[in-house]
Design a protein around this motif. Structure first.
Motif, short mmCIF file in Angstrom:
data_model
loop_
_atom_site.label_atom_id
_atom_site.label_comp_id
_atom_site.label_asym_id
_atom_site.label_seq_id
_atom_site.Cartn_x
_atom_site.Cartn_y
_atom_site.Cartn_z
N ARG A 125 41.57 41.78 33.25
CA ARG A 125 40.68 40.94 32.43
C ARG A 125 41.10 39.46 32.52
NH1 ARG A 125 36.92 41.20 28.53
NH2 ARG A 125 37.03 43.46 28.40
N GLU B 39 38.75 36.51 33.91
CA GLU B 39 38.40 35.34 33.09
C GLU B 39 38.75 34.05 33.82
OE1 GLU B 39 40.48 36.19 29.45
OE2 GLU B 39 38.84 37.43 28.68
N TYR B 40 39.90 34.04 34.51
CA TYR B 40 40.32 32.88 35.28
C TYR B 40 39.33 32.60 36.42
CZ TYR B 40 43.03 30.22 38.72
OH TYR B 40 43.43 29.29 39.65
N ILE C 37 31.79 39.03 31.95
CA ILE C 37 33.19 39.38 32.17
C ILE C 37 33.32 40.78 32.75
CG2 ILE C 37 33.67 40.17 29.82
CD1 ILE C 37 36.07 38.20 32.10
N LEU D 76 36.15 33.59 36.71
CA LEU D 76 34.75 33.57 36.31
C LEU D 76 33.96 32.33 36.77
CD1 LEU D 76 32.92 35.60 34.93
CD2 LEU D 76 33.39 34.49 32.77
#
Length: 147
Positions: free
Chosen positions: A102, A106-107, A117, A109
């Protein structure tokens, strides 16, 4: 009037460590000007590789856009391994947790072709699988996520 684009080049340098050299020579820009600007913008990113898209205009001016580090780099870092597997379907070289997956998603994205996500996590998990990295708890997470 908009400037005419004459070239676009996608390169990768270690954060804060770009130097004039062969990679930049073919781009046709003021190398010292680019390296100073790139190094100033990326210095806080440690030693990670930073992909950059350089747009060169007719008047030799340029702009550049920085991207997030490659997914493979972030996975190797998270799994604490030296490199991915040569035969990912047979040889597993490391594992990461669903939380690490995750965090990487997120990094990444901003550079992925999704804004969700869950979709980003699936993309990163695919890269992990191709590298021989197991994602602990992924199958359970996948069953619980909205496919």
């Amino acid at each position: 009037m908009a400037k005419k684009v004459v070239k676009k080049a996608k390169l990768q340098f270690a954060a804060g460590q770009a130097k004039p050299g062969p990679a930049l020579a073919g781009v046709g820009i003021n190398m010292p000007e680019f390296t100073k600007a790139f190094n100033d913008k990326t210095r806080e990113r440690g030693n990670e590789p930073v992909p950059v898209l350089i747009t060169v205009y007719e008047d030799k001016s340029f702009e550049f856009k920085l991207f997030t580090s490659p997914t493979s780099y972030k996975l190797i870092e998270a799994a604490k391994i030296k490199k991915g597997s040569g035969v990912a379907n047979k040889e597993k070289v490391g594992s990461i947790t669903i939380d690490q997956l995750r965090a990487i998603a997120e990094y990444k994205l901003p550079d992925l072709n999704t804004t969700k996500i869950d979709s980003a996590m699936k993309q990163v998990a695919g890269t992990a699988k191709n590298m021989g990295i197991t994602v602990e708890g992924y199958d359970e997470w996948l069953k619980g996520s909205a496919n």
